[in-house]
Design a protein around this motif. Sequence first.
Motif, PDB file in Angstrom:
ATOM      1  N   LEU A  20     123.459  68.838  43.609  1.00 40.39           N
ATOM      2  CA  LEU A  20     123.426  69.698  44.887  1.00 40.39           C
ATOM      3  C   LEU A  20     124.200  70.848  44.775  1.00 40.39           C
ATOM      4  CD1 LEU A  20     124.929  66.980  47.776  1.00 40.39           C
ATOM      5  CD2 LEU A  20     122.376  67.820  47.524  1.00 40.39           C
ATOM      6  N   PRO A  21     123.920  72.124  45.611  1.00 38.04           N
ATOM      7  CA  PRO A  21     124.452  73.270  45.388  1.00 38.04           C
ATOM      8  C   PRO A  21     125.915  73.045  45.852  1.00 38.04           C
ATOM      9  CG  PRO A  21     123.146  73.237  47.451  1.00 38.04           C
ATOM     10  CD  PRO A  21     122.653  71.968  46.706  1.00 38.04           C
ATOM     11  N   PRO A  22     126.832  74.135  45.165  1.00 30.63           N
ATOM     12  CA  PRO A  22     128.018  73.756  45.517  1.00 30.63           C
ATOM     13  C   PRO A  22     128.779  73.854  46.867  1.00 30.63           C
ATOM     14  CG  PRO A  22     127.494  76.052  44.406  1.00 30.63           C
ATOM     15  CD  PRO A  22     126.448  75.286  44.662  1.00 30.63           C
ATOM     16  N   TYR A  23     127.969  74.487  47.943  1.00 29.19           N
ATOM     17  CA  TYR A  23     128.521  74.502  49.138  1.00 29.19           C
ATOM     18  C   TYR A  23     127.981  73.327  49.954  1.00 29.19           C
ATOM     19  CZ  TYR A  23     123.511  75.866  49.767  1.00 29.19           C
ATOM     20  OH  TYR A  23     122.088  76.087  49.828  1.00 29.19           O
ATOM     21  N   LEU A  24     127.550  72.407  49.184  1.00 29.24           N
ATOM     22  CA  LEU A  24     127.253  71.327  49.938  1.00 29.24           C
ATOM     23  C   LEU A  24     127.947  70.097  49.360  1.00 29.24           C
ATOM     24  CD1 LEU A  24     123.322  70.965  50.527  1.00 29.24           C
ATOM     25  CD2 LEU A  24     125.171  71.515  52.133  1.00 29.24           C
ATOM     26  N   ASN A  25     128.110  69.045  50.070  1.00 27.95           N
ATOM     27  CA  ASN A  25     128.915  67.791  49.308  1.00 27.95           C
ATOM     28  C   ASN A  25     128.087  66.580  49.961  1.00 27.95           C
ATOM     29  OD1 ASN A  25     130.086  66.597  52.008  1.00 27.95           O
ATOM     30  ND2 ASN A  25     131.338  68.427  51.635  1.00 27.95           N
ATOM     31  N   TYR A  26     128.579  65.267  49.297  1.00 29.53           N
ATOM     32  CA  TYR A  26     127.604  64.191  49.645  1.00 29.53           C
ATOM     33  C   TYR A  26     127.443  63.870  51.354  1.00 29.53           C
ATOM     34  CZ  TYR A  26     125.555  59.442  48.970  1.00 29.53           C
ATOM     35  OH  TYR A  26     124.940  58.431  48.879  1.00 29.53           O
ATOM     36  N   ASP A  52     119.339  61.285  54.185  1.00 27.70           N
ATOM     37  CA  ASP A  52     117.805  60.901  53.962  1.00 27.70           C
ATOM     38  C   ASP A  52     117.503  61.529  52.516  1.00 27.70           C
ATOM     39  OD1 ASP A  52     117.863  60.021  56.423  1.00 27.70           O
ATOM     40  OD2 ASP A  52     116.775  61.490  57.346  1.00 27.70           O
ATOM     41  N   ILE A  53     117.906  60.916  51.455  1.00 32.97           N
ATOM     42  CA  ILE A  53     117.520  61.295  50.131  1.00 32.97           C
ATOM     43  C   ILE A  53     116.185  60.406  49.935  1.00 32.97           C
ATOM     44  CG2 ILE A  53     118.009  60.967  47.774  1.00 32.97           C
ATOM     45  CD1 ILE A  53     121.215  61.292  48.561  1.00 32.97           C
ATOM     46  N   PHE A  54     115.197  61.272  49.489  1.00 36.03           N
ATOM     47  CA  PHE A  54     114.119  60.642  49.206  1.00 36.03           C
ATOM     48  C   PHE A  54     113.186  61.294  48.102  1.00 36.03           C
ATOM     49  CE2 PHE A  54     113.480  63.819  52.319  1.00 36.03           C
ATOM     50  CZ  PHE A  54     112.359  64.736  52.019  1.00 36.03           C
ATOM     51  N   TYR A  55     112.268  60.891  47.627  1.00 42.10           N
ATOM     52  CA  TYR A  55     111.505  61.215  46.147  1.00 42.10           C
ATOM     53  C   TYR A  55     109.994  61.457  46.360  1.00 42.10           C
ATOM     54  CZ  TYR A  55     115.755  59.041  44.377  1.00 42.10           C
ATOM     55  OH  TYR A  55     117.008  58.719  44.102  1.00 42.10           O
ATOM     56  N   SER A  56     109.665  62.348  45.584  1.00 44.77           N
ATOM     57  CA  SER A  56     108.468  62.562  45.105  1.00 44.77           C
ATOM     58  C   SER A  56     108.417  62.031  43.512  1.00 44.77           C
ATOM     59  CB  SER A  56     107.724  63.884  45.144  1.00 44.77           C
ATOM     60  OG  SER A  56     108.385  64.849  44.024  1.00 44.77           O
ATOM     61  N   LYS A  57     107.148  61.892  43.054  1.00 46.17           N
ATOM     62  CA  LYS A  57     107.215  61.310  41.383  1.00 46.17           C
ATOM     63  C   LYS A  57     108.065  62.198  40.955  1.00 46.17           C
ATOM     64  CE  LYS A  57     103.983  60.061  37.752  1.00 46.17           C
ATOM     65  NZ  LYS A  57     104.722  60.894  36.937  1.00 46.17           N
ATOM     66  N   ASP A  58     108.293  63.548  40.950  1.00 48.23           N
ATOM     67  CA  ASP A  58     109.013  64.189  40.022  1.00 48.23           C
ATOM     68  C   ASP A  58     110.289  64.802  40.650  1.00 48.23           C
ATOM     69  OD1 ASP A  58     107.450  64.020  37.571  1.00 48.23           O
ATOM     70  OD2 ASP A  58     105.786  64.894  38.666  1.00 48.23           O
ATOM     71  N   SER A  59     110.436  64.585  41.694  1.00 53.73           N
ATOM     72  CA  SER A  59     111.747  65.432  42.604  1.00 53.73           C
ATOM     73  C   SER A  59     112.310  64.494  43.386  1.00 53.73           C
ATOM     74  CB  SER A  59     110.907  66.739  43.335  1.00 53.73           C
ATOM     75  OG  SER A  59     110.488  67.812  42.606  1.00 53.73           O
ATOM     76  N   LEU A  60     113.698  64.872  43.569  1.00 51.14           N
ATOM     77  CA  LEU A  60     114.680  64.143  44.515  1.00 51.14           C
ATOM     78  C   LEU A  60     114.702  65.361  45.663  1.00 51.14           C
ATOM     79  CD1 LEU A  60     117.684  62.192  44.254  1.00 51.14           C
ATOM     80  CD2 LEU A  60     117.887  64.304  45.537  1.00 51.14           C
ATOM     81  N   PHE A  61     114.448  64.761  47.094  1.00 52.67           N
ATOM     82  CA  PHE A  61     114.636  66.039  48.096  1.00 52.67           C
ATOM     83  C   PHE A  61     116.152  65.272  48.710  1.00 52.67           C
ATOM     84  CE2 PHE A  61     110.290  66.167  47.194  1.00 52.67           C
ATOM     85  CZ  PHE A  61     109.997  67.161  47.180  1.00 52.67           C
ATOM     86  N   VAL A  62     116.584  66.149  49.302  1.00 49.68           N
ATOM     87  CA  VAL A  62     117.927  65.817  50.282  1.00 49.68           C
ATOM     88  C   VAL A  62     117.619  66.689  51.481  1.00 49.68           C
ATOM     89  CG1 VAL A  62     120.383  65.887  50.239  1.00 49.68           C
ATOM     90  CG2 VAL A  62     119.275  65.519  48.244  1.00 49.68           C
ATOM     91  N   ARG A  69     120.190  73.334  59.279  1.00 54.91           N
ATOM     92  CA  ARG A  69     119.444  72.255  58.746  1.00 54.91           C
ATOM     93  C   ARG A  69     118.477  72.646  57.638  1.00 54.91           C
ATOM     94  NH1 ARG A  69     122.021  67.937  61.570  1.00 54.91           N
ATOM     95  NH2 ARG A  69     122.174  68.391  63.814  1.00 54.91           N
ATOM     96  N   GLY A  70     118.203  71.620  56.769  1.00 53.15           N
ATOM     97  CA  GLY A  70     117.383  72.100  55.704  1.00 53.15           C
ATOM     98  C   GLY A  70     117.264  70.918  54.710  1.00 53.15           C
ATOM     99  N   ILE A  71     116.253  71.418  53.729  1.00 53.97           N
ATOM    100  CA  ILE A  71     115.638  70.302  52.610  1.00 53.97           C
ATOM    101  C   ILE A  71     116.153  71.057  51.363  1.00 53.97           C
ATOM    102  CG2 ILE A  71     113.967  69.084  51.751  1.00 53.97           C
ATOM    103  CD1 ILE A  71     112.728  68.948  54.457  1.00 53.97           C
ATOM    104  N   ILE A  72     116.635  70.335  50.416  1.00 50.55           N
ATOM    105  CA  ILE A  72     116.814  70.892  48.925  1.00 50.55           C
ATOM    106  C   ILE A  72     115.955  69.921  48.084  1.00 50.55           C
ATOM    107  CG2 ILE A  72     118.448  70.822  47.073  1.00 50.55           C
ATOM    108  CD1 ILE A  72     119.195  72.990  48.940  1.00 50.55           C
ATOM    109  N   ARG A 105     116.813  73.519  40.739  1.00 47.72           N
ATOM    110  CA  ARG A 105     117.352  73.298  42.250  1.00 47.72           C
ATOM    111  C   ARG A 105     116.563  74.549  43.098  1.00 47.72           C
ATOM    112  NH1 ARG A 105     122.737  73.094  42.480  1.00 47.72           N
ATOM    113  NH2 ARG A 105     122.816  75.347  42.691  1.00 47.72           N
ATOM    114  N   SER A 106     115.922  73.968  44.355  1.00 47.27           N
ATOM    115  CA  SER A 106     115.590  75.088  45.160  1.00 47.27           C
ATOM    116  C   SER A 106     115.489  74.447  46.497  1.00 47.27           C
ATOM    117  CB  SER A 106     113.821  75.256  44.870  1.00 47.27           C
ATOM    118  OG  SER A 106     113.108  74.055  45.062  1.00 47.27           O
TER     119      SER A 106
END
Length: 448
Positions: free
Chosen positions: A167-173, A178-188, A220-223, A232-233
């Motif tokens: 995660l980027p440093p300004y975020l924490n757990y 709602d952590i979820f996936y595509s085949k090649d990426s993790l989204f948060v 609100r956003g999605i990483i 990371r984007s």
Amino acid sequence: MKDFKRIKQMTSVFGLSLILTSCRTNEVVQTTVDDGSSIITIEEDSSQAKTTKEDVDNSSGRTFVSDSFNCSFYTEDYALHYSNHGRLQIFDVKTKEDHVYCFDPGCEHNRGKRSITGEVLEAGCIAYELSDSTVMLRDDRCYFMKDSGEVIQSDLQGMNQRVVGALPPYLNYNNAHDIFYSKDSLFVIFDLPYEMIEVKDEKNGESSWIVGEMKDKDTRGIIQIDLNNGIRSEVFSAEDYNSYLSQTDVRGDHMYFAYWYSDIPYMDMFGETYGRTIPEELKGLSPEEYREELNKRRWVDVYDYTISTGELTASLKHKHVEEGNIVFCKGFFALSEDENTSGLYRYDGERFRQLDFGIQALVRSDDHLVCCSNKASGDYMQIDEKTGEVLKRIKTPVSYDAFLPRVIIGESCYGILNKNGVMAAGYVPASDFWNGDITNAVQFMQEE
């Protein structure tokens, strides 16, 4: 001493081989595999047919669903989920057995012990140690996020872990949901209700982040974190009142999501706004009048994100909804627009069909629209988007024996099983569900 546990092999839609402990014994074929660190004997039921990735792709159009409910990862052949006490389990559709996600035949499956500073005092079962969030299996690897915000790749046994992103440093757990996936990426999905202030150490120049004042509008956003290179984007970010992101859905190279928001703060029946500033022109309204105004200012944006290119396009923008639900489907989505109307939309924004009810009881399905009407909440329908015809219908009884679906993928249906008055996650063959037969329904393992 526990009974001897056999080691079995499961084959998933990705061709995975999982070696898991079980409490039963069958006639098996033994194969010896050298994994580089130890010699493993795999016992395989020789009568079980194998399902290939191509079989599932051709039949269902998708290979997995990662769902925020119980932090679960579903395929047609298996489901990864957590017990009611946070132990990672894997349910095998072929055998209808639920296993602890553990590879040690002698393990008692106990939680580990740590000091107040987090130091490991006593190692626990791997099923408690991998993660608290959704775990994805892909090829011969596991992917998951730690409480530290680090994204980890490991082998199927959870060993040989390495950090592939974070995660980027300004975020924490705690800000990640709602952590979820595509085949090649993790989204948060993340939220930031407070200002985050970067502080640099004067001696070494290193940065840390501290929490500042509460913001008037939440962010609100999605990483996105690429599982192959760790890049990371930020897929999406916005600041509005009463906002939330919902119903994310990954289908192949596309990730769909809805963003709900208002342009004035929330006010409860007592006139409390919880620190948010009321616009000057609305300060004279009573709480009832204010809430009526708020209902006029509820909006939704619907987005289509192309994962391989990073292109984000809006299917709908600033659409007014009174009380909306949304279901993403194959080639279209359904939006409940008011109490009596739902619209079916293409992902280019075309509204091509209207339904005469508001949708409820959302189901993630690999084909057609599966939902309930707000006029009959237990009446599940599969609706053909081309004709509007109800292809299948089943009324779920309100009783001690009922099944409420959440995900239908291929011939597997996952959801909530109420069995003899006990409610827990479970499975039933999709054909049985639509036939109203839950005699073959299986409840996932829970801990005492």
